[in-house]
Enzyme design. Structure first.
Site, PDB file in Angstrom:
ATOM      1  CE  LYS A  11     -16.187 -25.815 -27.388  1.00 53.40           C
ATOM      2  NZ  LYS A  11     -16.275 -27.145 -26.732  1.00 53.40           N
ATOM      3  CE1 TYR A  51     -20.424 -28.982 -29.054  1.00 54.88           C
ATOM      4  CE2 TYR A  51     -21.573 -26.886 -28.957  1.00 54.88           C
ATOM      5  CZ  TYR A  51     -20.398 -27.611 -29.017  1.00 54.88           C
ATOM      6  OH  TYR A  51     -19.188 -26.948 -29.037  1.00 54.88           O
ATOM      7  CG  ASN A 114     -13.134 -28.169 -24.955  1.00 54.71           C
ATOM      8  OD1 ASN A 114     -13.886 -27.267 -25.303  1.00 54.71           O
ATOM      9  ND2 ASN A 114     -13.262 -29.408 -25.393  1.00 54.71           N
ATOM     10  CG  HIS A 117     -16.849 -26.699 -32.249  1.00 53.08           C
ATOM     11  ND1 HIS A 117     -17.279 -27.957 -31.899  1.00 53.08           N
ATOM     12  CD2 HIS A 117     -17.133 -26.547 -33.568  1.00 53.08           C
ATOM     13  CE1 HIS A 117     -17.833 -28.533 -32.976  1.00 53.08           C
ATOM     14  NE2 HIS A 117     -17.753 -27.694 -33.997  1.00 53.08           N
ATOM     15  CD  GLU A 128     -19.990 -28.668 -36.415  1.00 54.41           C
ATOM     16  OE1 GLU A 128     -18.872 -28.111 -36.538  1.00 54.41           O
ATOM     17  OE2 GLU A 128     -20.160 -29.706 -35.749  1.00 54.41           O
TER      18      GLU A 128
HETATM   19  P1  IDP Z   1     -14.798 -32.392 -29.535  1.00 54.47           P
HETATM   20  O1  IDP Z   1     -15.219 -30.959 -29.201  1.00 54.47           O
HETATM   21  O2  IDP Z   1     -13.342 -32.613 -29.269  1.00 54.47           O
HETATM   22  O3  IDP Z   1     -15.246 -32.810 -30.915  1.00 54.47           O
HETATM   23  P2  IDP Z   1     -17.026 -33.958 -28.476  1.00 54.47           P
HETATM   24  O4  IDP Z   1     -16.922 -35.339 -27.958  1.00 54.47           O
HETATM   25  O5  IDP Z   1     -17.695 -33.757 -29.805  1.00 54.47           O
HETATM   26  O6  IDP Z   1     -15.548 -33.333 -28.481  1.00 54.47           O
HETATM   27  O7  IDP Z   1     -17.779 -33.097 -27.379  1.00 54.47           O
HETATM   28  C1  IDP Z   1     -18.301 -31.817 -27.684  1.00 54.47           C
HETATM   29  C2  IDP Z   1     -18.004 -30.897 -26.520  1.00 54.47           C
HETATM   30  O8  IDP Z   1     -18.731 -31.335 -25.369  1.00 54.47           O
HETATM   31  C3  IDP Z   1     -16.552 -30.874 -26.051  1.00 54.47           C
HETATM   32  O9  IDP Z   1     -15.728 -30.012 -26.827  1.00 54.47           O
HETATM   33  C4  IDP Z   1     -16.699 -30.405 -24.614  1.00 54.47           C
HETATM   34  O10 IDP Z   1     -16.923 -28.992 -24.552  1.00 54.47           O
HETATM   35  C5  IDP Z   1     -17.967 -31.109 -24.194  1.00 54.47           C
HETATM   36  N1  IDP Z   1     -17.702 -32.414 -23.561  1.00 54.47           N
HETATM   37  C6  IDP Z   1     -17.383 -33.585 -24.179  1.00 54.47           C
HETATM   38  N2  IDP Z   1     -17.194 -34.586 -23.296  1.00 54.47           N
HETATM   39  C7  IDP Z   1     -17.427 -34.034 -22.082  1.00 54.47           C
HETATM   40  C8  IDP Z   1     -17.395 -34.554 -20.737  1.00 54.47           C
HETATM   41  O11 IDP Z   1     -17.113 -35.729 -20.500  1.00 54.47           O
HETATM   42  N3  IDP Z   1     -17.668 -33.665 -19.724  1.00 54.47           N
HETATM   43  C9  IDP Z   1     -17.986 -32.359 -19.966  1.00 54.47           C
HETATM   44  N4  IDP Z   1     -18.034 -31.833 -21.193  1.00 54.47           N
HETATM   45  C10 IDP Z   1     -17.757 -32.659 -22.248  1.00 54.47           C
HETATM   46 MG    MG Z   2     -17.156 -33.072 -31.671  1.00 56.02          MG
END
Ligand code: IDP
Ligand code: MG
Length: 134
Positions: A11, A51, A114, A117, A128
């Site tokens: 990212k 997304y 984070n 992805h 994707e």
């Molecule tokens: P993942 O990336 O671990 O699969 P997902 O639930 O699919 O997690 O969420 C996609 C992305 O959205 C996350 O990697 C993160 O960047 C962002 N995200 C998810 N939950 C939150 C939140 O509660 N606050 C802010 N960003 C979030």
């Molecule tokens: Mg996800």
């Protein structure tokens, strides 16, 4: 065991902070292989499609903005159980809850930013790869 492909991308925060080399090294040292890799700026269309499942959630608009804030590194990663194995190497979504030594624990700066992805299923991976590599 199944040989799978998964889609992963470093990212914008981790690219900007100069962690690309260290993140790639972790995959190279794993039993997974990097099949395809490219530094690129994503288009709004790609990010919105990628997304789509999160549309309507409070974190969706700032997530889209973040993913467009700078270049990412797009990767196709393959190997046995690549989807699950890649997610193990990445760590939990929230860097504070991710296992020590995972990419998100080491390079994630917030739940949103984070660092990386990874697809959540072989079906998501195929979708994707098509969205991001065309
Ligand atoms: P993942 O990336 O671990 O699969 P997902 O639930 O699919 O997690 O969420 C996609 C992305 O959205 C996350 O990697 C993160 O960047 C962002 N995200 C998810 N939950 C939150 C939140 O509660 N606050 C802010 N960003 C979030
Ligand atoms: Mg996800």
């Amino acid at each position: 065991m199944a040989i799978e492909k998964t889609y992963s991308m470093i990212k914008p925060n981790a690219v900007a902070a100069g962690h690309v080399g260290e993140i790639i090294t972790r995959f190279e040292r794993s039993e997974l292989s990097i099949e395809r890799i490219e530094l690129a700026a994503l288009t709004p269309e790609q990010v919105k499609l990628g997304y789509e499942e999160h549309e309507g959630k409070p974190f969706y608009p700032p997530l889209i903005e973040f993913m467009l804030s700078g270049p990412v590194v797009k990767m196709v990663i393959s190997g046995e159980n690549a989807v699950a194995r890649c997610r193990e190497i990445m760590g939990a979504t929230d860097p504070e809850k991710a296992e020590p030594g995972t990419i998100r624990a080491d390079f994630g700066t917030s739940v949103r930013e984070n660092a990386i992805h990874g697809s959540d299923s072989p079906e998501s991976a195929a979708r994707e790869i098509s969205i991001y590599f065309g």
